[in-house]
Design an enzyme around this catalytic site. Structure first.
Site, mmCIF file in Angstrom:
data_model
loop_
_atom_site.group_PDB
_atom_site.id
_atom_site.type_symbol
_atom_site.label_atom_id
_atom_site.label_comp_id
_atom_site.label_asym_id
_atom_site.label_seq_id
_atom_site.Cartn_x
_atom_site.Cartn_y
_atom_site.Cartn_z
ATOM 1 C CB SER A 89 -0.405 -0.216 1.577
ATOM 2 O OG SER A 89 -1.773 -1.032 1.417
ATOM 3 C CD GLU A 142 -2.789 -11.457 2.826
ATOM 4 O OE1 GLU A 142 -3.191 -11.104 1.485
ATOM 5 O OE2 GLU A 142 -2.954 -11.792 3.359
ATOM 6 C CB THR A 159 -12.112 -2.617 1.843
ATOM 7 O OG1 THR A 159 -12.604 -2.875 0.647
ATOM 8 C CG2 THR A 159 -10.970 -1.236 2.366
HETATM 9 C C1 LIG Z 1 -4.322 -3.239 9.929
HETATM 10 C C2 LIG Z 1 -3.869 -3.155 9.174
HETATM 11 C C3 LIG Z 1 -2.857 -3.511 8.684
HETATM 12 C C4 LIG Z 1 -1.843 -3.211 7.690
HETATM 13 N N1 LIG Z 1 -0.940 -3.854 7.422
HETATM 14 C C5 LIG Z 1 -0.713 -3.911 5.532
HETATM 15 C C6 LIG Z 1 1.073 -3.891 5.296
HETATM 16 O O1 LIG Z 1 1.561 -4.739 5.949
HETATM 17 N N2 LIG Z 1 1.083 -3.751 3.997
HETATM 18 C C7 LIG Z 1 0.971 -3.394 3.073
HETATM 19 O O2 LIG Z 1 1.237 -3.153 2.442
HETATM 20 N N3 LIG Z 1 -0.561 -2.522 3.625
HETATM 21 C C8 LIG Z 1 -1.163 -2.559 4.473
HETATM 22 N N4 LIG Z 1 -2.731 -2.246 4.965
HETATM 23 C C9 LIG Z 1 -3.671 -1.806 4.159
HETATM 24 C C10 LIG Z 1 -4.187 -1.968 3.467
HETATM 25 O O3 LIG Z 1 -4.689 -3.149 2.420
HETATM 26 C C11 LIG Z 1 -5.188 -1.267 2.404
HETATM 27 O O4 LIG Z 1 -5.892 -0.133 4.017
HETATM 28 C C12 LIG Z 1 -6.474 -1.190 2.379
HETATM 29 O O5 LIG Z 1 -6.195 -2.192 0.855
HETATM 30 C C13 LIG Z 1 -7.592 -0.445 2.026
HETATM 31 O O6 LIG Z 1 -6.856 0.891 1.137
HETATM 32 P P1 LIG Z 1 -6.699 2.600 1.258
HETATM 33 O O7 LIG Z 1 -6.583 2.196 3.299
HETATM 34 O O8 LIG Z 1 -6.067 3.196 1.431
HETATM 35 O O9 LIG Z 1 -8.601 2.078 1.504
HETATM 36 P P2 LIG Z 1 -9.285 3.163 -0.032
HETATM 37 O O10 LIG Z 1 -8.479 1.879 -0.819
HETATM 38 O O11 LIG Z 1 -8.564 4.587 -0.083
HETATM 39 O O12 LIG Z 1 -10.246 3.179 0.431
HETATM 40 C C14 LIG Z 1 -11.346 3.466 0.900
HETATM 41 C C15 LIG Z 1 -13.187 3.831 0.838
HETATM 42 O O13 LIG Z 1 -13.474 3.523 -0.392
HETATM 43 C C16 LIG Z 1 -13.467 1.501 -0.860
HETATM 44 N N5 LIG Z 1 -13.501 1.714 -2.052
HETATM 45 C C17 LIG Z 1 -12.863 1.667 -2.802
HETATM 46 N N6 LIG Z 1 -11.947 1.338 -3.536
HETATM 47 C C18 LIG Z 1 -13.927 0.888 -4.080
HETATM 48 C C19 LIG Z 1 -14.484 0.041 -4.749
HETATM 49 N N7 LIG Z 1 -14.119 -0.242 -6.255
HETATM 50 N N8 LIG Z 1 -15.441 -0.139 -4.500
HETATM 51 C C20 LIG Z 1 -15.933 0.100 -3.437
HETATM 52 N N9 LIG Z 1 -15.298 0.392 -2.825
HETATM 53 C C21 LIG Z 1 -14.616 1.765 -2.496
HETATM 54 C C22 LIG Z 1 -13.165 1.536 0.227
HETATM 55 O O14 LIG Z 1 -13.351 0.110 1.483
HETATM 56 C C23 LIG Z 1 -12.490 1.901 1.609
HETATM 57 O O15 LIG Z 1 -14.421 1.894 1.819
HETATM 58 C C24 LIG Z 1 -3.107 -2.448 6.151
HETATM 59 C C25 LIG Z 1 -4.847 -2.368 6.405
HETATM 60 C C26 LIG Z 1 -4.886 -2.045 8.016
HETATM 61 C C27 LIG Z 1 -5.559 -1.956 8.121
#
Ligand SMILES: Cc1cc2nc3c(=O)[nH]c(=O)nc-3n(C[C@H](O)[C@H](O)[C@H](O)COP(=O)(O)OP(=O)(O)OC[C@H]3O[C@@H](n4cnc5c(N)ncnc54)[C@H](O)[C@@H]3O)c2cc1C
Length: 391
Positions: A128, A243, A373
């Protein structure tokens, strides 16, 4: 219909239970994830599991595994999760190792697999970025070829455990002109390489679990690329298949529902009436049914793997359901235990069930975000499972 394990599998389950009971003492519920003491105890226990070959039991023997079945591994994970013991072995075991077996060079396999199987190294996942989470393929961290090396510049975010990790597996952009999925390469990178800065991100519980990681002119040997140049997206896609099945959600949920049920019994009045929250009996029954559904969804994923099928939307169903269930159980637990459930210190005599549910309530918030998510899981189920067009 009744699902049954074989006699050998049940014997193995008993062996795992005994081993955990004899060798693992759960940290106090108020111990912070990432506490040095908690980490040390967890590392020690994982090493003892590695010694028995259990961490990598489903790996082929040629790579240091036991060649055990996926079902046996599921039993192991179910028992460790139920007892709150660290049995996953981290990202090296669940992701990097299996991915290396498919895409790694012989040198990479030789260097990394034995150390991963022996629980000697810890790995972080650098996927990410600030602008690229759900839309991961839009990632911008750049890797540019320079002689025998690539030079990496950019930033990752939410990188769990980066501050404690020896290595990071990282996706980078190597061809900015190609369509976004086709210009990504995958590297294995030593965290001690000059130019890497790890900055903590503290979550709402005050815990330091994830980080921002910055890369400034970080040199990585070209030989550390996993898979072909610009094909890293597809290597990453393989990795996501590795996973987990999600059996941890149901095993952990079962333990929590049992705790709440016992509490309801213990606090019922002399007339047999349950504690005075309305609907407790029916809600407990509902959560128990849901735990069972979650268990069966994860069994299905593992059963497919045992048939050499690659689970896809089936794994999304297990993840979405299990993670949302963890939140429902925590929320219900808070309501059932009442206002005092907000007291989360184990030593507080007024904290019901040692404050576990107050903490679970906050700890399960990220469950529906991490590893994709709930909305993204539903998109996968809708398109690949139900055949609906993309929205
Ligand atoms: C506890 C935790 C540990 C993590 N550990 C890691 C790690 O070790 N390494 C790593 O690389 N990442 C890690 N992550 C990151 C995680 O993979 C991302 O937070 C996740 O993929 C969501 O991306 P974002 O936070 O950028 O949210 P965004 O992608 O910006 O999403 C924001 C909102 O919009 C919604 N949304 C986005 N696109 C769509 C769509 N096409 N259709 C419908 N809804 C949509 C999402 O569901 C969400 O509600 C971690 C996250 C958490 C919470």
């Amino acid at each position: 219909m009744e699902f049954q394990f074989t006699k050998e599998q049940e014997t193995f389950r008993g062996e795992v239970q005994t081993f955990i009971d004899d060798n693992w003492s759960p940290p106090p519920v108020t111990a912070r994830p990432g506490d040095p003491d908690t980490n040390a105890a967890s590392a020690l226990f994982q090493k003892s599991l590695a010694k028995k070959g259990w961490l990598t039991m489903a790996w082929p023997k040629e790579y240091g595994g036991l060649g055990a079945s996926h079902m046996q591994q599921l039993i192991f994970r179910e028992e460790t999760s139920y007892r709150g013991a660290p049995g996953g072995g981290g990202q090296g075991i669940s992701m990097v190792g299996p991915c290396l077996m498919v895409h790694g060079t012989e040198e990479q396999k030789k260097e990394h697999l034995p150390k991963i199987a022996g629980a000697e190294v810890s790995w972080a996942q650098g996927f990410s970025e600030p602008g690229s989470g759900s839309d991961l393929a839009s990632l911008q961290t750049r890797a540019i070829r320079d002689g025998d090396d690539f030079v990496i510049n950019g930033q990752k975010i939410w990188t769990s455990g980066a501050h404690d990790s020896d290595w990071i597996h990282i996706l980078t952009r190597t061809d900015p002109d190609a369509p976004k999925h086709r210009g990504i390469s995958y590297f294995l990178l030593d965290m001690r390489t000059p130019g890497i800065t790890v900055r903590p991100l503290v979550n709402m519980l005050g815990d330091h679990e994830f980080n921002e990681v910055f890369f400034e002119d970080v040199r990585v040997p070209a030989a550390n690329m996993m898979g072909d140049e610009n094909r890293g997206w597809y290597v990453g896609a393989t990795l996501l298949d590795f996973e987990r099945s999600g059996v941890g959600w149901s095993a952990n949920g079962r333990r929590q529902v049992e705790q709440l049920t016992q509490y309801a019994r213990d606090t019922s009045g002399p007339d047999g009436k349950l504690i005075d929250s309305p609907g407790v009996r029916a809600a407990l029954a509902d959560r128990r049914i849901e735990v069972e559904i979650s268990r069966l969804l994860s069994y299905r994923v593992v059963w497919m793997q045992s048939q050499d099928e690659i689970p896809n939307y089936e794994a999304s169903m297990s993840k979405a359901y299990g993670s949302e269930l963890s939140q429902r159980i925590a929320l219900f637990g808070m309501g059932m235990l009442g206002l005092s459930s907000q007291l989360v210190e184990e030593s507080d005599p007024h904290a019901p069930l040692k404050g576990e549910f107050g903490r679970a309530y906050m700890r399960t918030v990220p469950a529906t975000i991490a590893a994709g998510t709930s909305e993204i899981q539903r998109n996968i189920i809708a398109t690949r499972g139900l055949g609906l067009p993309r929205g």
